[in-house]
Write a protein that holds these residues in place. Sequence first.
Motif, PDB file in Angstrom:
ATOM      1  N   LEU A  30      -3.935  -9.204  31.110  1.00 23.11           N
ATOM      2  CA  LEU A  30      -3.446  -7.779  30.598  1.00 23.11           C
ATOM      3  C   LEU A  30      -1.800  -7.650  30.857  1.00 23.11           C
ATOM      4  O   LEU A  30      -1.384  -8.004  32.022  1.00 23.11           O
ATOM      5  CB  LEU A  30      -4.014  -6.553  31.132  1.00 23.11           C
ATOM      6  CG  LEU A  30      -5.865  -6.360  30.655  1.00 23.11           C
ATOM      7  CD1 LEU A  30      -6.096  -5.025  31.489  1.00 23.11           C
ATOM      8  CD2 LEU A  30      -5.767  -6.354  29.291  1.00 23.11           C
ATOM      9  N   VAL A  33      -0.765  -3.020  28.899  1.00 24.30           N
ATOM     10  CA  VAL A  33      -1.388  -2.418  28.043  1.00 24.30           C
ATOM     11  C   VAL A  33      -1.296  -0.745  28.041  1.00 24.30           C
ATOM     12  O   VAL A  33      -1.480  -0.303  28.944  1.00 24.30           O
ATOM     13  CB  VAL A  33      -2.832  -2.773  27.786  1.00 24.30           C
ATOM     14  CG1 VAL A  33      -3.801  -1.887  26.833  1.00 24.30           C
ATOM     15  CG2 VAL A  33      -2.971  -4.015  27.249  1.00 24.30           C
ATOM     16  N   ILE A 223      -6.997  -6.886  20.602  1.00 19.97           N
ATOM     17  CA  ILE A 223      -6.177  -7.217  21.768  1.00 19.97           C
ATOM     18  C   ILE A 223      -5.827  -8.632  21.390  1.00 19.97           C
ATOM     19  O   ILE A 223      -6.675  -9.416  21.092  1.00 19.97           O
ATOM     20  CB  ILE A 223      -6.873  -7.198  23.207  1.00 19.97           C
ATOM     21  CG1 ILE A 223      -7.269  -5.633  23.392  1.00 19.97           C
ATOM     22  CG2 ILE A 223      -6.331  -7.695  24.143  1.00 19.97           C
ATOM     23  CD1 ILE A 223      -6.145  -4.734  23.990  1.00 19.97           C
TER      24      ILE A 223
END
Length: 235
Positions: A30, A33, A223
Motif C-alpha cells: 500500500l 491509500v 487498487i
Amino acid sequence: MSAPMAAQRPGDPFLVGRGLVKNYGAHRALAGVDISLRAGEVAAIVGPSGSGKTTLLHVLAGILRPDGGEVLLDGHRIDQLGEAKRSALRRHEFGFVFQQGMLVGELTAAENTALPLLLAGANRKQAMAGARDWLAKLGLGGMEDRLPGELSGGQAQRVAIARALAHRPKVIFADEPTGALDTRTGEETTRALFDAAAATNAAVVIVTHDRDLAAKAGRVVEIRDGLIAGGVMAA
C-alpha cells in the motif's frame, strides 16, 4: 475498545483509512491509500493479483498494522491499539466471510454461527437461539444440526455469513466470498450477504476478482500498485 463508540450521524464516514502504507520487506503493498465508507454502504475492492487489495482489507480490519497512515472506526483510531484490543475489536465490531468459509468442521451449522455470540459473552441458550434465527433468515432452517461436511458449498458460505452477522457487527469484511462457488450459487450467496447486511445497516467491504459481484456493490474501488486507481480518494 475501552470506550463506547460515538453515535454515528447519518452520512458521516464511518470507517476511514488515511494515507495507508504497508510494506513487506522491499515491496510496498500500500502506497498511501485514502478510503472511507459510511454505515450501510457496500464497497467492492477490485484489482489484479498483487495489487494490494487484500492487504487493504486486512489493514482496515485491524488484522495488520499499517506502516504509515491511520485507520478510524466511528472517529476512533484503531491502528494504534495493542493486539489484545484489536482482537477484541474484531470479535465485537467486525464480521468476516472468507473464500472457503473457514467453518469449524466438528461443530454444527448452529454452533458455528453461535461462536461470535459466545465469544461476546452470551450464554449458550441465547447464542444458539440467535444462531438459529440467523440461519432461518438465510434460508437454512432445518439445517441447524448439520456439520459443514454435510452442506453444499453455497450452504456452507451462508452459514459463514450467518456467523459474520450473528453479533450484529458494524462492518463485514468479505475476502473473495464467492471465489469457490459456481456462478448461480455465487449470485445467491452475494444476494444473501447484501440483504442480511442491509437488515443490520452494516457496512460491507468485499475483496473480489468477480466483476459481476463488484457491479452489485454500491461502490467499486480499484487498487493498482498499492494505490486507488486514478489517485483519488475513494469516498
